[in-house]
Design a protein around this motif. Structure first.
Motif, PDB file in Angstrom:
ATOM      1  N   ALA A  27      68.072 -20.283  -9.829  1.00  0.00           N
ATOM      2  CA  ALA A  27      68.744 -19.428  -8.841  1.00  0.00           C
ATOM      3  C   ALA A  27      67.957 -18.965  -7.521  1.00  0.00           C
ATOM      4  CB  ALA A  27      69.146 -18.090  -9.382  1.00  0.00           C
ATOM      5  N   PRO A  28      68.062 -19.714  -6.297  1.00  0.00           N
ATOM      6  CA  PRO A  28      67.593 -19.307  -5.201  1.00  0.00           C
ATOM      7  C   PRO A  28      67.478 -17.770  -4.715  1.00  0.00           C
ATOM      8  CG  PRO A  28      68.555 -21.362  -4.725  1.00  0.00           C
ATOM      9  CD  PRO A  28      69.133 -20.759  -5.997  1.00  0.00           C
ATOM     10  N   GLY A  29      66.670 -17.453  -3.678  1.00  0.00           N
ATOM     11  CA  GLY A  29      66.692 -16.151  -3.221  1.00  0.00           C
ATOM     12  C   GLY A  29      67.896 -15.826  -2.506  1.00  0.00           C
ATOM     13  N   LEU A  30      68.007 -14.556  -2.124  1.00  0.00           N
ATOM     14  CA  LEU A  30      69.428 -14.001  -1.512  1.00  0.00           C
ATOM     15  C   LEU A  30      69.790 -15.112  -0.410  1.00  0.00           C
ATOM     16  CD1 LEU A  30      71.302 -11.839  -1.787  1.00  0.00           C
ATOM     17  CD2 LEU A  30      70.243 -10.694   0.190  1.00  0.00           C
ATOM     18  N   THR A  31      71.049 -15.639  -0.606  1.00  0.00           N
ATOM     19  CA  THR A  31      71.571 -16.418   0.352  1.00  0.00           C
ATOM     20  C   THR A  31      71.101 -17.879   0.800  1.00  0.00           C
ATOM     21  OG1 THR A  31      71.160 -15.531   2.559  1.00  0.00           O
ATOM     22  CG2 THR A  31      72.724 -14.303   1.306  1.00  0.00           C
ATOM     23  N   LEU A  32      69.885 -17.944   0.009  1.00  0.00           N
ATOM     24  CA  LEU A  32      69.166 -19.271   0.739  1.00  0.00           C
ATOM     25  C   LEU A  32      69.546 -20.417  -0.028  1.00  0.00           C
ATOM     26  CD1 LEU A  32      65.412 -17.708   0.386  1.00  0.00           C
ATOM     27  CD2 LEU A  32      66.747 -18.203   2.374  1.00  0.00           C
ATOM     28  N   ALA A  54      71.550 -24.176  -7.224  1.00  0.00           N
ATOM     29  CA  ALA A  54      73.037 -23.962  -6.247  1.00  0.00           C
ATOM     30  C   ALA A  54      72.417 -23.009  -5.323  1.00  0.00           C
ATOM     31  CB  ALA A  54      74.058 -23.654  -7.160  1.00  0.00           C
ATOM     32  N   HIS A  55      73.677 -23.225  -4.277  1.00  0.00           N
ATOM     33  CA  HIS A  55      73.347 -22.295  -3.055  1.00  0.00           C
ATOM     34  C   HIS A  55      74.320 -20.762  -3.519  1.00  0.00           C
ATOM     35  CE1 HIS A  55      73.574 -21.168   1.576  1.00  0.00           C
ATOM     36  NE2 HIS A  55      73.099 -20.293   0.791  1.00  0.00           N
ATOM     37  N   TYR A  56      73.735 -19.893  -3.910  1.00  0.00           N
ATOM     38  CA  TYR A  56      74.660 -18.622  -4.236  1.00  0.00           C
ATOM     39  C   TYR A  56      74.734 -17.727  -3.035  1.00  0.00           C
ATOM     40  CZ  TYR A  56      73.664 -20.188  -8.928  1.00  0.00           C
ATOM     41  OH  TYR A  56      73.398 -21.020  -9.829  1.00  0.00           O
ATOM     42  N   LYS A  57      76.089 -17.912  -2.376  1.00  0.00           N
ATOM     43  CA  LYS A  57      76.400 -17.211  -1.029  1.00  0.00           C
ATOM     44  C   LYS A  57      76.654 -15.683  -1.312  1.00  0.00           C
ATOM     45  CE  LYS A  57      77.431 -21.678   1.405  1.00  0.00           C
ATOM     46  NZ  LYS A  57      78.302 -22.212   2.137  1.00  0.00           N
ATOM     47  N   GLY A  58      76.459 -14.911  -0.273  1.00  0.00           N
ATOM     48  CA  GLY A  58      76.700 -13.647  -0.276  1.00  0.00           C
ATOM     49  C   GLY A  58      75.988 -12.758  -0.879  1.00  0.00           C
ATOM     50  N   VAL A  59      76.126 -11.295  -0.807  1.00  0.00           N
ATOM     51  CA  VAL A  59      75.189 -10.396  -1.422  1.00  0.00           C
ATOM     52  C   VAL A  59      75.718  -9.560  -2.630  1.00  0.00           C
ATOM     53  CG1 VAL A  59      74.243 -10.073   0.911  1.00  0.00           C
ATOM     54  CG2 VAL A  59      76.137  -8.439   0.069  1.00  0.00           C
ATOM     55  N   HIS A 100      63.929 -16.959  -7.867  1.00  0.00           N
ATOM     56  CA  HIS A 100      63.063 -16.090  -6.809  1.00  0.00           C
ATOM     57  C   HIS A 100      63.789 -15.110  -6.154  1.00  0.00           C
ATOM     58  CE1 HIS A 100      61.177 -15.924  -2.805  1.00  0.00           C
ATOM     59  NE2 HIS A 100      60.167 -15.571  -3.518  1.00  0.00           N
ATOM     60  N   SER A 101      63.096 -13.977  -5.993  1.00  0.00           N
ATOM     61  CA  SER A 101      63.496 -13.039  -5.280  1.00  0.00           C
ATOM     62  C   SER A 101      64.854 -12.331  -5.945  1.00  0.00           C
ATOM     63  CB  SER A 101      63.755 -13.268  -3.704  1.00  0.00           C
ATOM     64  OG  SER A 101      64.096 -12.130  -2.986  1.00  0.00           O
ATOM     65  N   MET A 102      65.978 -12.398  -5.157  1.00  0.00           N
ATOM     66  CA  MET A 102      67.402 -11.758  -5.842  1.00  0.00           C
ATOM     67  C   MET A 102      67.704 -12.839  -6.987  1.00  0.00           C
ATOM     68  SD  MET A 102      69.120  -8.863  -5.797  1.00  0.00           S
ATOM     69  CE  MET A 102      68.592  -8.206  -4.170  1.00  0.00           C
ATOM     70  N   GLY A 103      67.297 -14.240  -6.658  1.00  0.00           N
ATOM     71  CA  GLY A 103      67.758 -15.143  -7.775  1.00  0.00           C
ATOM     72  C   GLY A 103      67.025 -14.685  -9.076  1.00  0.00           C
ATOM     73  N   ALA A 104      65.601 -14.079  -8.913  1.00  0.00           N
ATOM     74  CA  ALA A 104      64.884 -13.847 -10.117  1.00  0.00           C
ATOM     75  C   ALA A 104      65.832 -12.700 -10.913  1.00  0.00           C
ATOM     76  CB  ALA A 104      63.444 -13.171  -9.713  1.00  0.00           C
ATOM     77  N   LYS A 105      66.453 -11.673 -10.041  1.00  0.00           N
ATOM     78  CA  LYS A 105      67.001 -10.711 -10.783  1.00  0.00           C
ATOM     79  C   LYS A 105      68.406 -11.388 -11.528  1.00  0.00           C
ATOM     80  CE  LYS A 105      69.950  -6.676  -9.553  1.00  0.00           C
ATOM     81  NZ  LYS A 105      70.365  -5.688  -8.622  1.00  0.00           N
TER      82      LYS A 105
END
Length: 269
Positions: A27-32, A54-59, A100-105
């Motif tokens: 999971a990449p970082g927020l919106t990355l 994958a690209h997890y879009k949005g917050v 990474h980052s929000m993706g780590a969460k």
């Protein structure tokens, strides 16, 4: 979506010698987009893993966590299909998650909610809303509020320097401090939140990062260290290969500490 997998010839065939392959959802970082993290997927594939990015879009954290689980469903469907590239290639009992980052969460949250994920590797995990605002219903705080729900072994990696993107009290150190599961923390020196990206970060984003309180850091060294510990963690805690423990806490890891590259803390290992 981007998928990396072991191939004997570099072509569109999963290496038969690697089958069945452990599976990693990244999971990449927020919106990355995945392109910021392709080096990690390539390295994992070279060690016999099938890696999905994958690209997890949005917050909305809740939507993204649901997407991670849905992507695993869809990915495993490709394993069950009678024909196709991934038919019969995945080991459903060896599934890990990284981010990474929000993706780590997100990685920590899916371990709380989905027993198919056996372990997680996180880089610069950040809680709340990444320092932008207080926790909201779409970005709930989980540390310390939900950390008692984590049973899986988790590796928390992060940099020496805090920043706007991962403030003190909401970063990887806070996650580790509140973790009740078997856990390890690796604090990489001369690194910060952006050090874990591939070089595609770009000059303009690097300038923005510095303006927001970032530091000039040894990013190539950081990524090499992070990759070493990521591979070793999955080898030990997803595949049960104890020979890789030297890279986590044994002689090789202690040499990293002695060289002033990082600091290590553990819980229940």
């Amino acid at each position: 979506m981007v998928v990396y997998y072991p191939s004997a010839d570099g072509g569109a065939t999963v290496d038969p010698a690697a089958v069945p392959c452990p599976v990693i959802i990244f999971a990449p970082g927020l919106t990355l987009s995945p392109r910021f993290y392709l080096s990690y997927a390539e390295q994992l594939a070279s060690w016999g893993y099938i890696v999905h990015l994958a690209h997890y879009k949005g917050v909305n954290n809740l939507n993204s966590v649901a997407d991670v689980k849905t992507h695993l469903d869809l990915f495993l469907d490709q394993n069950d299909a009678p024909t196709g590239l991934f038919s019969g290639t995945m080991d459903k009992d060896r599934i890990g998650v990284a981010g990474h980052s929000m993706g780590a969460k997100y990685s920590v949250m899916v371990c709380m909610e989905d027993d198919r994920f056996k372990t997680a590797v996180t880089m610069e995990a950040v809680d709340g809303a990444a320092g932008v605002m207080s926790p909201k219903p779409f970005a709930p705080a989980i540390s310390p509020e939900r950390m008692n729900e984590v049973d899986e072994p988790i590796l928390y990696m992060g940099g020496e320097f805090t920043s706007f993107f991962a403030p003190t009290g909401e970063n990887f150190q806070a996650f580790f401090a509140q973790s009740e599961s078997p856990a390890q923390m690796v604090r990489i020196l001369d690194a910060d939140h952006a050090s874990f990206h591939d070089y595609q970060l770009g000059v303009w984003v690097e300038m923005l990062h510095l303006l927001m309180g970032g530091h000039k850091t040894n990013d190539l060294q950081t990524r090499n260290i992070a990759t070493q510990y990521m591979v070793a963690w999955f080898k030990v805690y997803l595949e049960g290969d104890e020979s890789f423990r030297t890279y986590l806490t044994g002689d090789v890891a202690q040499a990293d500490v002695a060289a002033g590259l990082l600091e290590i803390s553990t819980k229940g290992l």
